[in-house]
Design a protein around this motif. Structure first.
Motif, PDB file in Angstrom:
ATOM      1  N   ARG A   1       0.241   5.177  -4.579  1.00  0.00           N
ATOM      2  CA  ARG A   1      -0.861   5.604  -5.438  1.00  0.00           C
ATOM      3  C   ARG A   1      -0.640   5.154  -6.886  1.00  0.00           C
ATOM      4  O   ARG A   1      -1.555   4.662  -7.543  1.00  0.00           O
ATOM      5  CB  ARG A   1      -1.028   7.123  -5.388  1.00  0.00           C
ATOM      6  CG  ARG A   1      -1.876   7.557  -4.217  1.00  0.00           C
ATOM      7  CD  ARG A   1      -2.206   9.031  -4.293  1.00  0.00           C
ATOM      8  NE  ARG A   1      -1.527   9.651  -3.154  1.00  0.00           N
ATOM      9  CZ  ARG A   1      -0.712  10.686  -3.201  1.00  0.00           C
ATOM     10  NH1 ARG A   1      -0.482  11.307  -4.318  1.00  0.00           N
ATOM     11  NH2 ARG A   1      -0.139  11.135  -2.115  1.00  0.00           N
ATOM     12  N   LYS A   2       0.581   5.319  -7.383  1.00  0.00           N
ATOM     13  CA  LYS A   2       0.885   4.938  -8.763  1.00  0.00           C
ATOM     14  C   LYS A   2       0.735   3.428  -8.969  1.00  0.00           C
ATOM     15  O   LYS A   2       0.199   2.978  -9.970  1.00  0.00           O
ATOM     16  CB  LYS A   2       2.302   5.374  -9.147  1.00  0.00           C
ATOM     17  CG  LYS A   2       2.427   6.851  -9.384  1.00  0.00           C
ATOM     18  CD  LYS A   2       3.848   7.199  -9.806  1.00  0.00           C
ATOM     19  CE  LYS A   2       4.010   8.671 -10.090  1.00  0.00           C
ATOM     20  NZ  LYS A   2       5.394   8.997 -10.505  1.00  0.00           N
ATOM     21  N   VAL A   3       1.233   2.643  -8.013  1.00  0.00           N
ATOM     22  CA  VAL A   3       1.124   1.183  -8.125  1.00  0.00           C
ATOM     23  C   VAL A   3      -0.345   0.773  -8.101  1.00  0.00           C
ATOM     24  O   VAL A   3      -0.780  -0.067  -8.899  1.00  0.00           O
ATOM     25  CB  VAL A   3       1.922   0.475  -7.000  1.00  0.00           C
ATOM     26  CG1 VAL A   3       1.594  -1.011  -6.948  1.00  0.00           C
ATOM     27  CG2 VAL A   3       3.418   0.685  -7.182  1.00  0.00           C
ATOM     28  N   ASN A   4      -1.119   1.372  -7.211  1.00  0.00           N
ATOM     29  CA  ASN A   4      -2.539   1.033  -7.114  1.00  0.00           C
ATOM     30  C   ASN A   4      -3.312   1.358  -8.384  1.00  0.00           C
ATOM     31  O   ASN A   4      -4.343   0.731  -8.665  1.00  0.00           O
ATOM     32  CB  ASN A   4      -3.187   1.731  -5.913  1.00  0.00           C
ATOM     33  CG  ASN A   4      -2.890   1.006  -4.615  1.00  0.00           C
ATOM     34  OD1 ASN A   4      -2.834  -0.225  -4.576  1.00  0.00           O
ATOM     35  ND2 ASN A   4      -2.675   1.760  -3.551  1.00  0.00           N
ATOM     36  N   GLU A   5      -2.844   2.333  -9.173  1.00  0.00           N
ATOM     37  CA  GLU A   5      -3.509   2.659 -10.436  1.00  0.00           C
ATOM     38  C   GLU A   5      -3.479   1.485 -11.413  1.00  0.00           C
ATOM     39  O   GLU A   5      -4.373   1.343 -12.237  1.00  0.00           O
ATOM     40  CB  GLU A   5      -2.833   3.866 -11.102  1.00  0.00           C
ATOM     41  CG  GLU A   5      -3.077   5.171 -10.399  1.00  0.00           C
ATOM     42  CD  GLU A   5      -2.295   6.323 -11.015  1.00  0.00           C
ATOM     43  OE1 GLU A   5      -1.650   6.128 -12.084  1.00  0.00           O
ATOM     44  OE2 GLU A   5      -2.319   7.417 -10.436  1.00  0.00           O
ATOM     45  N   TYR A   6      -2.456   0.651 -11.312  1.00  0.00           N
ATOM     46  CA  TYR A   6      -2.288  -0.468 -12.249  1.00  0.00           C
ATOM     47  C   TYR A   6      -2.932  -1.767 -11.748  1.00  0.00           C
ATOM     48  O   TYR A   6      -2.941  -2.761 -12.460  1.00  0.00           O
ATOM     49  CB  TYR A   6      -0.802  -0.715 -12.525  1.00  0.00           C
ATOM     50  CG  TYR A   6      -0.137   0.448 -13.213  1.00  0.00           C
ATOM     51  CD1 TYR A   6      -0.415   0.756 -14.537  1.00  0.00           C
ATOM     52  CD2 TYR A   6       0.761   1.245 -12.523  1.00  0.00           C
ATOM     53  CE1 TYR A   6       0.191   1.831 -15.161  1.00  0.00           C
ATOM     54  CE2 TYR A   6       1.387   2.319 -13.146  1.00  0.00           C
ATOM     55  CZ  TYR A   6       1.091   2.609 -14.457  1.00  0.00           C
ATOM     56  OH  TYR A   6       1.696   3.673 -15.073  1.00  0.00           O
ATOM     57  N   LEU A   7      -3.455  -1.759 -10.534  1.00  0.00           N
ATOM     58  CA  LEU A   7      -4.002  -2.977  -9.944  1.00  0.00           C
ATOM     59  C   LEU A   7      -5.524  -2.961  -9.950  1.00  0.00           C
ATOM     60  O   LEU A   7      -6.149  -1.905  -9.838  1.00  0.00           O
ATOM     61  CB  LEU A   7      -3.515  -3.127  -8.493  1.00  0.00           C
ATOM     62  CG  LEU A   7      -2.005  -3.168  -8.266  1.00  0.00           C
ATOM     63  CD1 LEU A   7      -1.694  -3.210  -6.774  1.00  0.00           C
ATOM     64  CD2 LEU A   7      -1.377  -4.347  -8.976  1.00  0.00           C
ATOM     65  N   ASN A   8      -6.118  -4.174 -10.022  1.00  0.00           N
ATOM     66  CA  ASN A   8      -7.566  -4.262  -9.857  1.00  0.00           C
ATOM     67  C   ASN A   8      -7.867  -4.331  -8.355  1.00  0.00           C
ATOM     68  O   ASN A   8      -6.948  -4.364  -7.528  1.00  0.00           O
ATOM     69  CB  ASN A   8      -8.145  -5.462 -10.627  1.00  0.00           C
ATOM     70  CG  ASN A   8      -7.595  -6.791 -10.142  1.00  0.00           C
ATOM     71  OD1 ASN A   8      -7.353  -6.989  -8.949  1.00  0.00           O
ATOM     72  ND2 ASN A   8      -7.398  -7.718 -11.071  1.00  0.00           N
ATOM     73  N   GLU A   9      -9.125  -4.371  -7.996  1.00  0.00           N
ATOM     74  CA  GLU A   9      -9.509  -4.291  -6.581  1.00  0.00           C
ATOM     75  C   GLU A   9      -8.932  -5.449  -5.751  1.00  0.00           C
ATOM     76  O   GLU A   9      -8.438  -5.247  -4.645  1.00  0.00           O
ATOM     77  CB  GLU A   9     -11.044  -4.256  -6.445  1.00  0.00           C
ATOM     78  CG  GLU A   9     -11.531  -3.966  -5.044  1.00  0.00           C
ATOM     79  CD  GLU A   9     -11.000  -2.637  -4.488  1.00  0.00           C
ATOM     80  OE1 GLU A   9     -10.657  -2.605  -3.293  1.00  0.00           O
ATOM     81  OE2 GLU A   9     -10.920  -1.644  -5.231  1.00  0.00           O
ATOM     82  N   GLU A  10      -9.005  -6.649  -6.279  1.00  0.00           N
ATOM     83  CA  GLU A  10      -8.478  -7.820  -5.551  1.00  0.00           C
ATOM     84  C   GLU A  10      -6.958  -7.686  -5.339  1.00  0.00           C
ATOM     85  O   GLU A  10      -6.450  -7.967  -4.258  1.00  0.00           O
ATOM     86  CB  GLU A  10      -8.786  -9.089  -6.350  1.00  0.00           C
ATOM     87  CG  GLU A  10      -8.313 -10.371  -5.672  1.00  0.00           C
ATOM     88  CD  GLU A  10      -8.576 -11.597  -6.538  1.00  0.00           C
ATOM     89  OE1 GLU A  10      -7.824 -12.561  -6.393  1.00  0.00           O
ATOM     90  OE2 GLU A  10      -9.522 -11.570  -7.350  1.00  0.00           O
ATOM     91  N   GLN A  11      -6.267  -7.230  -6.374  1.00  0.00           N
ATOM     92  CA  GLN A  11      -4.814  -7.056  -6.274  1.00  0.00           C
ATOM     93  C   GLN A  11      -4.457  -5.947  -5.284  1.00  0.00           C
ATOM     94  O   GLN A  11      -3.465  -6.055  -4.558  1.00  0.00           O
ATOM     95  CB  GLN A  11      -4.220  -6.738  -7.652  1.00  0.00           C
ATOM     96  CG  GLN A  11      -4.262  -7.917  -8.606  1.00  0.00           C
ATOM     97  CD  GLN A  11      -3.887  -7.520 -10.022  1.00  0.00           C
ATOM     98  OE1 GLN A  11      -4.197  -6.412 -10.470  1.00  0.00           O
ATOM     99  NE2 GLN A  11      -3.243  -8.435 -10.736  1.00  0.00           N
ATOM    100  N   ARG A  12      -5.291  -4.902  -5.225  1.00  0.00           N
ATOM    101  CA  ARG A  12      -5.046  -3.808  -4.270  1.00  0.00           C
ATOM    102  C   ARG A  12      -5.108  -4.323  -2.831  1.00  0.00           C
ATOM    103  O   ARG A  12      -4.297  -3.944  -1.988  1.00  0.00           O
ATOM    104  CB  ARG A  12      -6.067  -2.689  -4.456  1.00  0.00           C
ATOM    105  CG  ARG A  12      -5.793  -1.834  -5.642  1.00  0.00           C
ATOM    106  CD  ARG A  12      -6.746  -0.629  -5.683  1.00  0.00           C
ATOM    107  NE  ARG A  12      -6.664  -0.020  -6.975  1.00  0.00           N
ATOM    108  CZ  ARG A  12      -7.676   0.126  -7.829  1.00  0.00           C
ATOM    109  NH1 ARG A  12      -8.889  -0.286  -7.491  1.00  0.00           N
ATOM    110  NH2 ARG A  12      -7.495   0.686  -9.000  1.00  0.00           N
ATOM    111  N   GLN A  13      -6.087  -5.188  -2.569  1.00  0.00           N
ATOM    112  CA  GLN A  13      -6.223  -5.743  -1.220  1.00  0.00           C
ATOM    113  C   GLN A  13      -4.995  -6.595  -0.852  1.00  0.00           C
ATOM    114  O   GLN A  13      -4.466  -6.509   0.246  1.00  0.00           O
ATOM    115  CB  GLN A  13      -7.503  -6.588  -1.117  1.00  0.00           C
ATOM    116  CG  GLN A  13      -8.783  -5.799  -1.304  1.00  0.00           C
ATOM    117  CD  GLN A  13      -8.952  -4.717  -0.260  1.00  0.00           C
ATOM    118  OE1 GLN A  13      -8.600  -4.879   0.898  1.00  0.00           O
ATOM    119  NE2 GLN A  13      -9.489  -3.574  -0.687  1.00  0.00           N
TER     120      GLN A  13
END
Length: 156
Positions: free
Chosen positions: A120-132
Motif C-alpha cells: 500500500r505504501k509503495v503504491n501511494e508513490y506510484l502513478n497508475e501505469e507504474q502500479r500496473q
C-alpha cells in the motif's frame, strides 16, 4: 614373591605413563602445539566462525531499487521514498524474525501483514501505469518462487 612384586611395579609404571600421555595429548606428551592441545583442540581453534553474516539493510534495499527503478521508470523522489519504505519493512521483518516470544505462525502472520502495508505504501508513490507494472513484477516474482519450489521438490 619377588617376581610378583616386579610385575606389579612394571604394570603400575606402564599405567602411569599411559595416563600422563592421555592428559597431554597424543604420543609425545605435549600434543600438537602445547600442553593438552590434541587434534580436536587445534581443529576447533582454527575453524572460522560459521555463523552467517547479516547483509546490511542498505545493500538489500539497493538491490531491490536497482531492479525497480528502471522497470517502473521511477524519478529520484519516488526512488528515495520507496527505498525508505523498503528499509523500514526489512528492519521490521528482521525484528519479527528475531523475536523469540512469537510462534512461527505468529511470525508468518505478522510478516504477511507487513508486506500488505508495504504494498500500500509503495503504491501511494506510484502513478497508475507504474502500479500496473509493479503488480506485474510482483506476480512474476511469485511465479518464479513457485517454480523454484517445484524444481526443488522434483530434485529431491
Amino acid at each position: 614373591m619377588n617376581k610378583t612384586l616386579f610385575f606389579f611395579v612394571i604394570a603400575l609404571i606402564l599405567l602411569s605413563f599411559n595416563t600422563v600421555s592421555a592428559q597431554y595429548g597424543y604420543g609425545n606428551g605435549y600434543g600438537y602445539g602445547g600442553y593438552g592441545m590434541g587434534r580436536n583442540s587445534m581443529s576447533q581453534m582454527s575453524q572460522p566462525d560459521t555463523k552467517p553474516k547479516e547483509i546490511p539493510v542498505e545493500v538489500t534495499v539497493g538491490k531491490i531499487m536497482e531492479k525497480l527503478k528502471p522497470e517502473l521508470n521511477l524519478d529520484e523522489l519516488q526512488t528515495i521514498a520507496i527505498a525508505n519504505v523498503y528499509t523500514d519493512i526489512i528492519k521490521s521483518q528482521t525484528a519479527i524474525m528475531k523475536d523469540e516470544k512469537l510462534s512461527q505462525q505468529q511470525k508468518s502472520d505478522e510478516i504477511k501483514a507487513l508486506f500488505e502495508v508495504n504494498e500500500r505504501k509503495v503504491n501511494e508513490y506510484l502513478n497508475e501505469e507504474q502500479r500496473q507494472k509493479y503488480k506485474a513484477l510482483k506476480e512474476e516474482r511469485g511465479k518464479d518462487k513457485k517454480d523454484k519450489k517445484k524444481k526443488k521438490k522434483e530434485d529431491e
